[in-house]
Design an enzyme around this catalytic site. Structure first.
Site, PDB file in Angstrom:
ATOM      1  N   LYS A 173       0.861  -1.185   0.000  1.00 14.18           N
ATOM      2  CA  LYS A 173       0.000   0.000   0.000  1.00 14.18           C
ATOM      3  C   LYS A 173       0.899   1.237   0.000  1.00 14.18           C
ATOM      4  CE  LYS A 173      -1.397   3.030   2.807  1.00 14.18           C
ATOM      5  NZ  LYS A 173      -1.576   4.210   1.958  1.00 14.18           N
ATOM      6  N   GLY A 178       7.356   5.558   7.735  1.00 13.63           N
ATOM      7  CA  GLY A 178       6.460   6.704   7.864  1.00 13.63           C
ATOM      8  C   GLY A 178       6.717   7.419   9.170  1.00 13.63           C
ATOM      9  N   SER A 179       5.693   8.032   9.693  1.00 12.49           N
ATOM     10  CA  SER A 179       5.881   8.859  10.893  1.00 12.49           C
ATOM     11  C   SER A 179       5.925   8.009  12.163  1.00 12.49           C
ATOM     12  CB  SER A 179       4.742   9.868  10.992  1.00 12.49           C
ATOM     13  OG  SER A 179       3.527   9.182  11.146  1.00 12.49           O
ATOM     14  N   GLY A 213       3.764   4.691  13.030  1.00 13.43           N
ATOM     15  CA  GLY A 213       4.608   3.504  13.186  1.00 13.43           C
ATOM     16  C   GLY A 213       4.407   2.821  14.535  1.00 13.43           C
ATOM     17  N   GLU A 270      10.509   1.984  10.066  1.00 13.93           N
ATOM     18  CA  GLU A 270      11.471   3.071   9.818  1.00 13.93           C
ATOM     19  C   GLU A 270      10.704   4.366   9.954  1.00 13.93           C
ATOM     20  OE1 GLU A 270      14.570   3.099   9.699  1.00 13.93           O
ATOM     21  OE2 GLU A 270      14.931   0.955   9.456  1.00 13.93           O
ATOM     22  N   GLN A 278       1.264  19.644   4.513  1.00 17.56           N
ATOM     23  CA  GLN A 278       2.674  19.703   4.913  1.00 17.56           C
ATOM     24  C   GLN A 278       3.157  21.159   4.925  1.00 17.56           C
ATOM     25  OE1 GLN A 278       4.693  17.065   5.999  1.00 17.56           O
ATOM     26  NE2 GLN A 278       6.043  18.754   6.558  1.00 17.56           N
ATOM     27  N   GLU A 291      10.056  16.652  14.621  1.00 17.17           N
ATOM     28  CA  GLU A 291      10.382  16.619  13.196  1.00 17.17           C
ATOM     29  C   GLU A 291       9.451  17.566  12.417  1.00 17.17           C
ATOM     30  OE1 GLU A 291       9.494  12.972  11.025  1.00 17.17           O
ATOM     31  OE2 GLU A 291      11.508  13.108  10.165  1.00 17.17           O
TER      32      GLU A 291
HETATM   33  P1  NDP Z   1       2.563   8.653   7.761  1.00 15.83           P
HETATM   34  O1  NDP Z   1       2.967   7.899   8.969  1.00 15.83           O
HETATM   35  O2  NDP Z   1       1.468   9.603   7.847  1.00 15.83           O
HETATM   36  O3  NDP Z   1       2.141   7.625   6.617  1.00 15.83           O
HETATM   37  C1  NDP Z   1       2.969   6.570   6.221  1.00 15.83           C
HETATM   38  C2  NDP Z   1       2.115   5.482   5.609  1.00 15.83           C
HETATM   39  O4  NDP Z   1       1.293   4.906   6.631  1.00 15.83           O
HETATM   40  C3  NDP Z   1       1.163   6.002   4.535  1.00 15.83           C
HETATM   41  O5  NDP Z   1       1.081   5.037   3.504  1.00 15.83           O
HETATM   42  C4  NDP Z   1      -0.137   6.111   5.298  1.00 15.83           C
HETATM   43  O6  NDP Z   1      -1.295   6.063   4.497  1.00 15.83           O
HETATM   44  C5  NDP Z   1      -0.044   4.900   6.187  1.00 15.83           C
HETATM   45  N1  NDP Z   1      -0.968   4.919   7.335  1.00 15.83           N
HETATM   46  C6  NDP Z   1      -1.489   5.998   7.958  1.00 15.83           C
HETATM   47  N2  NDP Z   1      -2.305   5.602   8.959  1.00 15.83           N
HETATM   48  C7  NDP Z   1      -2.293   4.242   8.967  1.00 15.83           C
HETATM   49  C8  NDP Z   1      -2.941   3.246   9.752  1.00 15.83           C
HETATM   50  N3  NDP Z   1      -3.762   3.559  10.753  1.00 15.83           N
HETATM   51  N4  NDP Z   1      -2.717   1.949   9.485  1.00 15.83           N
HETATM   52  C9  NDP Z   1      -1.881   1.605   8.480  1.00 15.83           C
HETATM   53  N5  NDP Z   1      -1.246   2.499   7.687  1.00 15.83           N
HETATM   54  C10 NDP Z   1      -1.434   3.802   7.936  1.00 15.83           C
HETATM   55  O7  NDP Z   1       3.890   9.304   7.177  1.00 15.83           O
HETATM   56  P2  NDP Z   1       4.038  10.216   5.865  1.00 15.83           P
HETATM   57  O8  NDP Z   1       3.547   9.530   4.652  1.00 15.83           O
HETATM   58  O9  NDP Z   1       3.498  11.558   6.209  1.00 15.83           O
HETATM   59  O10 NDP Z   1       5.620  10.250   5.697  1.00 15.83           O
HETATM   60  C11 NDP Z   1       6.409  11.147   6.351  1.00 15.83           C
HETATM   61  C12 NDP Z   1       7.086  10.479   7.535  1.00 15.83           C
HETATM   62  O11 NDP Z   1       7.826   9.346   7.126  1.00 15.83           O
HETATM   63  C13 NDP Z   1       8.081  11.383   8.204  1.00 15.83           C
HETATM   64  O12 NDP Z   1       7.870  11.395   9.593  1.00 15.83           O
HETATM   65  C14 NDP Z   1       9.437  10.758   7.892  1.00 15.83           C
HETATM   66  O13 NDP Z   1      10.422  10.995   8.817  1.00 15.83           O
HETATM   67  C15 NDP Z   1       9.106   9.331   7.752  1.00 15.83           C
HETATM   68  N6  NDP Z   1      10.067   8.660   6.890  1.00 15.83           N
HETATM   69  C16 NDP Z   1      10.975   7.826   7.450  1.00 15.83           C
HETATM   70  C17 NDP Z   1      11.925   7.199   6.692  1.00 15.83           C
HETATM   71  C18 NDP Z   1      12.861   6.234   7.322  1.00 15.83           C
HETATM   72  O14 NDP Z   1      13.341   5.340   6.639  1.00 15.83           O
HETATM   73  N7  NDP Z   1      13.169   6.341   8.588  1.00 15.83           N
HETATM   74  C19 NDP Z   1      12.023   7.419   5.257  1.00 15.83           C
HETATM   75  C20 NDP Z   1      11.003   8.297   4.753  1.00 15.83           C
HETATM   76  C21 NDP Z   1      10.064   8.889   5.558  1.00 15.83           C
HETATM   77  P3  NDP Z   1      -1.916   7.364   3.767  1.00 15.83           P
HETATM   78  O15 NDP Z   1      -1.673   7.107   2.356  1.00 15.83           O
HETATM   79  O16 NDP Z   1      -3.363   7.350   4.092  1.00 15.83           O
HETATM   80  O17 NDP Z   1      -1.219   8.570   4.283  1.00 15.83           O
END
Ligand code: NDP
Length: 478
Positions: free
Chosen positions: A172, A225-226, A230, A247, A328, A379
């Site tokens: 996804k 993600g965030s 996470g 991550e 954002q 962040e």
């Molecule tokens: P989010 O945590 O908002 O989203 C990440 C993913 O999780 C998206 O696909 C999102 O779907 C999905 N998601 C959201 N809610 C749920 C849920 N309840 N259950 C399952 N999946 C869910 O992060 P962002 O997309 O805003 O990305 C930015 C963040 O990612 C930053 O904090 C950044 O630091 C981190 N990041 C970390 C990296 C690493 O390797 N450490 C690399 C890149 C980014 P939806 O499409 O609906 O948003």
């Protein structure tokens, strides 16, 4: 406008609704209409992956090599075109986007080779007549949830190892940027991947993501993600007994000490803090600078930062593309205000008008901050960096480590003593010496410590720790 569909069991299927993929450089430009799956379709995708696991998990390494290698070659051959798609959907500048596509191709090539290198170990038993064999087996169905900021590299670095080691996948992608993952799925199908081995379900995390997390038919979840998302996912995975890899975010420090080469330090910080619009989990957002170089460093970095050209991601002279979306952008502007209200001095950070309607923001540098301020604890995920003035190296190191995150960290110095000490004592998964905190190789482990990461590392040969499980077999040949 054509509709980009989900891939379930080898079929392209429409979803419950449509999501418009909008170009952040020009909101009048619709990249495409992407089908949104519902929870039932996500479950169908999981069942397809379960069924496909039976044969893919015992497929020959040659087949897995061939599929991944062909996919890598196709991505490389199409890198300009895919780079344009990436720049349109996410807002990275075209050279940055093409670079990311090239990296995705290399990842597929690397893991194609890894499929051939899955070995085991044979050791004599401590008991007579027995030998012991240690082998690695695929885990099963892997659910993948990816963020918007690296729309092709992150899906690539999850999909390629999962498939190389014999797993099947339901992915996804972030709802904001489904286009690049859709292209990877199509390329894999065209490269000969059997039906059901990779399934793509696009849509919201709260719908599609939720259907994967905690499902008894999904053996493991790989999430980027965030932190908030996470951690919530991690707790559900633990309760359901799913293996999980998270991550998450960063608040990455870059230490600049008195003996640093000023040009090297300014270039590393300019790149680490502002390139890719600061939307990198490895971005340098805390610049920790010792007294003796502080004023010269701030003056030089400010001058270079103000000269950066912000604009449409596809324009030839753009160095900093737009912020990814309105939400954002608001977050970035809010944090700039927070920094001001906490007593920081802000240079830059203005919204910028261009010929097209986009989310353009001039990079911002906040000086006069302390590590206790929110701007240095949380962040931002935008082109915003702050400077923390410290008296010496020891205070710089302590300040760098004083954070709940631990992804990437860096030091600019000409001293071997400081470089060596920092490398050993920095509490982060990745340490850079005289190089930006962002920008990593594709063949070595990626990941962090503390609140930034959980579970085994991604990428390089270390990826097998997550995507395989170890079996110990005892053989009595007597
Ligand atoms: P989010 O945590 O908002 O989203 C990440 C993913 O999780 C998206 O696909 C999102 O779907 C999905 N998601 C959201 N809610 C749920 C849920 N309840 N259950 C399952 N999946 C869910 O992060 P962002 O997309 O805003 O990305 C930015 C963040 O990612 C930053 O904090 C950044 O630091 C981190 N990041 C970390 C990296 C690493 O390797 N450490 C690399 C890149 C980014 P939806 O499409 O609906 O948003």
């Amino acid at each position: 406008m054509s509709e980009f569909k989900n891939l379930i069991d080898g079929q392209w299927v429409g979803g419950a609704s449509i999501s418009r993929n909008i170009n952040p450089s020009d909101t009048a430009d619709i990249v495409g209409e992407y089908a949104q799956a519902d929870a039932a379709q996500a479950r169908q995708a999981v069942q397809a992956a379960r069924a496909a696991f039976k044969s893919w998990s015992v497929s020959t390494p040659q087949l897995r090599f061939d599929v991944l290698d062909r996919a890598g070659s196709t991505i490389l051959a199409r890198k300009e075109e895919l780079g344009r798609l990436l720049a349109r959907e996410e807002g990275k500048t075209l050279p940055e986007a093409i670079g990311e596509v090239g990296r995705a191709a290399q990842i597929f090539k690397f893991f194609a080779g890894e499929a051939l290198r899955i070995g085991g170990e044979l050791v004599p038993s401590v008991r007579p007549g027995l030998t012991v064999e240690m082998t690695r087996e695929p885990l099963g169905v892997i659910g993948m949830i990816t963020p918007w900021n690296f729309p092709i590299a992150i899906p690539a670095w999850k999909i390629a190892p999962a498939l190389a080691y014999g797993n099947t996948v339901v992915i996804k992608p972030a709802d904001l940027v489904p286009g690049c993952t859709w292209e990877i799925a199509r390329i894999l199908v065209e490269s000969g991947l059997p039906a059901g081995v990779l399934n793509l379900v696009m849509g919201r995390g709260s719908v599609v993501g939720e259907a994967l997390v905690g499902s008894s038919d999904v053996d493991a979840i790989s999430f980027t993600g965030s932190v908030a998302t996470g951690r919530a996912i991690g707790a559900k995975c633990f309760a359901a007994g799913q293996k999980v890899q998270l991550e998450m975010g960063g608040k990455n420090p870059m230490v600049v000490v008195d003996d640093a080469d000023l040009n090297v330090a300014v270039e590393a910080c300019l790149n680490g803090a502002f390139y890719s619009t600061g939307q990198r989990c490895t971005a340098s957002s805390r610049l920790i600078v010792t007294d003796g170089i502080h004023d010269r460093f701030v003056a030089a970095l400010t001058e270079k930062m103000r000269a950066l050209r912000v604009g449409h991601a596809l324009a030839a002279d753009t160095q900093i593309g737009p912020v990814v979306d309105a939400k954002q952008l608001k977050q970035d502007l809010d944090y700039i205000e927070i920094a001001r209200s906490e007593g920081g001095t802000v240079v830059g950070g203005e919204q910028v008008k261009r010929d097209t309607e986009g989310f353009f923001l001039a990079p911002a540098l906040v000086t006069g901050t302390t590590n206790a301020m929110r701007i240095n604890r949380e962040e931002v995920f935008g082109p915003v960096a702050s400077v923390i003035r410290v008296k010496d190296y020891d205070e710089a190191l302590a300040t760098a480590n004083d954070t709940e995150f631990g992804l990437s960290t860096g030091i600019c110095t000409t001293s071997l003593k400081y470089a060596s000490h920092f490398k050993r004592h920095a509490q982060a998964g990745m340490v850079m010496v005289n190089a930006a905190t962002a920008g990593v190789d594709y063949h070595v482990p990626f990941g962090g410590r503390k609140g930034s990461s959980y579970g085994p590392r991604e990428q390089g040969t270390y990826a097998r720790e997550f995507y395989t499980t170890v079996k110990t077999a005892y053989i009595n040949a007597g």
